[in-house]
Structure formats: C-alpha cells, structure tokens
Design an enzyme around this catalytic site. Structure first.
Site, mmCIF file in Angstrom:
data_model
loop_
_atom_site.group_PDB
_atom_site.id
_atom_site.type_symbol
_atom_site.label_atom_id
_atom_site.label_comp_id
_atom_site.label_asym_id
_atom_site.label_seq_id
_atom_site.Cartn_x
_atom_site.Cartn_y
_atom_site.Cartn_z
ATOM 1 N N GLU A 90 -12.936 -8.901 1.829
ATOM 2 C CA GLU A 90 -13.955 -8.951 0.786
ATOM 3 C C GLU A 90 -15.020 -9.987 1.147
ATOM 4 O OE1 GLU A 90 -13.977 -6.955 -1.754
ATOM 5 O OE2 GLU A 90 -11.971 -6.089 -1.553
ATOM 6 N N LYS A 135 2.657 -10.722 -3.871
ATOM 7 C CA LYS A 135 3.503 -9.628 -3.387
ATOM 8 C C LYS A 135 4.928 -10.082 -3.123
ATOM 9 C CE LYS A 135 -0.412 -7.131 -1.387
ATOM 10 N NZ LYS A 135 -1.123 -6.769 -0.134
ATOM 11 N N GLY A 151 -5.836 0.574 1.881
ATOM 12 C CA GLY A 151 -6.659 1.747 2.183
ATOM 13 C C GLY A 151 -6.591 2.765 1.062
ATOM 14 N N GLY A 200 0.825 -1.211 0.000
ATOM 15 C CA GLY A 200 0.000 0.000 0.000
ATOM 16 C C GLY A 200 0.855 1.256 0.000
#
Length: 403
Positions: free
Chosen positions: A186, A201, A299, A130
């Site tokens: 989710e 990742k 976020g 992020g």
C-alpha cells in the site's frame, strides 16, 4: 436457492461476485443442489457501468431486513462499520463470512459467540493466508491433535521485499518502492512492514488452535524496517534466509509464547524456499507431526476463492451451523520472553577470541565488513542473550533463529 449479499466491492468483493457468477453450476453441486445467487452488493460508490447495477445498494438495511438473504460476505475491511454490520446480521439470523483479519482478531470472540447463540455461522477462512486453506484444517482436520507450534510467513509484501533484497541486491527502500509500484504494498505500508498484519493473523491462528482468545495487542511485534541488505547477504552466506515470521508455541505449562519478528531460517527448513508474495504456514501437531500450507497469500481471486468456499459451507450447514468458538482465558495466557529459548544469528564487530569467550559454542565466520564476525548461538533465554550481547564490543544484528 440461497440468496447472498456482498458488503464491499473492492478487489476481493468483485472477485467474490465473479466467482459466484461464473461458477454457479459448480457451486450448486457443492451445496448439494442449492443454487447460490447474489442479491445485493453494498458499496457507497456508484457502479453505473456494471452489467448488473441493479444489485448495488448503499443502504445496509436492505440486506439486514431482507429475509431471503441467508449469507453475507463482509469484505469491507477495517473495524467500523464492519463490526456493527456483522453483529447485526448475526443477531438477525444471517450467517457471515469474512476476509477481514483485523475484525476477526479484534472482535472474533464476541462475534463467534453471537453466531453460536443465534444458530448461524461466522467463518473467516480468507482472513489468514488468502486462498490457502488453513483455518478449516485447524478447526476440523487436526482436531485429534494437540497443536504444539505454528510458524508462518503470513505477509506477502514483506516476503517480496526480503526476496528482492537477497536475490536482486535491492536495498530495503528500493524493494519497498518496487513492491508499491507493483501493487504488492500500500501507499502507507506500515501494517505490513511493521508486522501488524502478520500479528493479527498469528493471533487468529493461535486462538483457533488453543481455544482461547489470543489478544494481538499482547504479542511482541517487530517488522522488517531495520533489516539491511548486509543482514540478508550475511544470512545467505551463513546458509539461511531472513523472513518475517509469525510464531506461536503452545507450552507444556498451558501458556502460549507468540511473537512476530524477522528470523533466520536455515536453508533446510521449507520456509526458506518461500519466495515472492507467497505465504506458507507450518503447523506442528503431536500426532501428525509437521505440516506446511503454501500458496498465494493475497490477491483478488485467491482470497475471493476462500470467501466463496465459506459461503458454500454456510449454505450446506444452514440448518446445522458449525460451532467455531474460542473463549476469553480466565488466567494469564501469554508467556513472556524468558519462558522460551531461541538460538540467535548475530553479527558483531569484535575479535573472534572475545566472541569465543562469551559464546563458547559459537561457529564464527567473517561478516560483511572488516572486523565483523557472524555466528549462531546455542538456544538461550532472552535474559541470557541480552547479557552476553552487552559483553561484545558492538552488536550489529541479533535475530532469532527458527528451530
């Protein structure tokens, strides 16, 4: 003035628009005097109430064929049409930045090569962690180092679930439901709880650190679906935490050992104290030693912040693009489980005497139930731990220890 397009106006895309609109003066200073302005926003939905609804288009060709657009932020997610759009833009001489870890992990080799051949930038800081700056440090600040190991909490959803289990005594099912209600997970949480998100990742980080494509489909991946409340309570009693870890170690033989798995993290390790939806990535270099990158791993604004930072970098380096590149390996790159030793945190229903016979150096403590013991083994290969566990009466849990 640099004209920018945003592809996708979801959570991250709207954040990218807000940051560019609100921080225009700051961005202009950071680009050495070049103003940054959004010219298009691509989305299939209608935004009639948006104060600048004239920016929206449903036709990708408006962006592709506009010579004024020099940088495009791809925040659509998924593989298609994100891949086709990105490749077309790079071939058209436009730089692209993205938060799309699935796209980078799957097609990164090709897209980076396309960017180099067309003298543009392809950047993806927001694809891992992020808002945490880790891609750029790996590519730039740590280039004097041989990276020997990367280990990180790369998924905030699973970290929140495990945190709720240990701190509030929630079952896995209740913690997952709570995460969904708060918007951290989710409706279909498989990518998170089964480890696929973290796998992509760590593949990106390992590719960047090694200079070779690490195919995420070849990374051993286990999520947290089998971790119980007793597991996290016992780990706490033994002086540690269970975290979902993305791991890559760059071995002396040139191979890479990588996996995604729940691991026992001793309390003295900095990763043990990373809670809630935060991410943390430990990078070990042969010169710099251990570093940790910590912060909000997802976020709206944290991720959008990383996307906009890449936009600024593209504007600054329009005439001298950054060469970020990894290539396909010419020989087998990935090590197997018997190339790497781990200690293991074990819960077993057996006598202390029998455990001592099998694991001579084990420090044994009572477990969660009557007749259950827990202990940590010495480091050993997967083949050896498998054989020894088969000698126990009943193994309840056996997970790797991050060392």
């Amino acid at each position: 003035m640099a004209k920018v397009a945003i592809m996708g106006y979801g959570t991250v895309g709207s954040g990218v628009y807000e940051i560019i609109a609100q921080n225009s003066e700051k961005l202009c200073k950071n680009t050495n005097g070049t103003a940054v302005e959004v010219k298009y926003i691509l989305d299939i939905r209608d935004f009639d109430d948006h104060p600048h609804k004239e920016l929206f288009t449903k036709d990708f060709n408006d962006i592709l064929n506009d010579p004024q657009v020099s940088v495009v932020a791809e925040v659509m997610g998924g593989l298609h049409p994100a891949y086709e759009f990105t490749k077309s833009l790079l071939e058209a001489g436009k730089s692209v930045v993205t938060s799309n870890k699935e796209l980078v992990a799957t097609y990164g080799t090709e897209l980076l090569d396309t960017a180099v051949k067309n003298h543009v930038n392809y950047m993806f800081e927001a694809s891992v962690g992020g808002g945490i700056p880790v891609i750029r440090p790996l590519h730039q600040d740590l280039t004097a180092n041989h990276i020997t190991k990367i280990a990180g909490i790369l998924n905030g959803t699973t970290n929140y679930i495990l945190n709720e289990m240990i701190n509030n005594g929630s079952t896995f099912e209740d913690a997952l439901k709570d995460a969904q209600e708060k918007g951290y997970a989710e409706r279909n949480p498989a990518a998170d709880i089964e480890g696929h998100d973290a796998c992509r990742k760590i593949a990106i980080l390992a590719s960047l650190a090694s200079g070779y494509e690490v195919d995420y489909s070849g990374i051993e991946t286990e999520g947290i679906v089998n971790i119980t409340l007793d597991d996290v309570k016992c780990a706490d009693k033994f002086g540690g935490r269970i975290k979902l870890i993305g791991y890559a170690e760059f071995l002396e033989n040139g191979r890479i050992y990588s996996l995604v798995s729940p691991m026992f993290i001793p309390d003295e390790c900095p990763l043990a104290g990373v809670n809630d939806v935060f991410n943390a990535i430990m990078v070990t270099g042969d010169c710099v030693g251990d570093l940790m990158f910590y912060g909000a791993g997802a976020g709206k604004l944290p991720t959008a912040s990383a996307v906009v930072a890449d936009v600024v970098d593209c504007v600054k380096h329009e005439k001298s693009p950054k060469k970020i590149l990894w290539v396909k390996p010419q020989k087998e790159l990935m090590a197997d489980e018997n190339d790497k030793q781990f200690a293991y945190f074990v819960r077993a229903c057996d006598s202390e005497e029998n455990i001592k016979k099998i694991f001579a150096d084990a420090k044994i403590k009572p477990g969660a139930a009557d007749g259950e013991m827990m202990f940590i083994t010495k480091p050993m290969m997967a083949e050896e731990i498998s054989r020894k566990l088969n000698e126990l009466q009943k193994t309840v849990t056996a997970i790797k220890v991050l060392g």
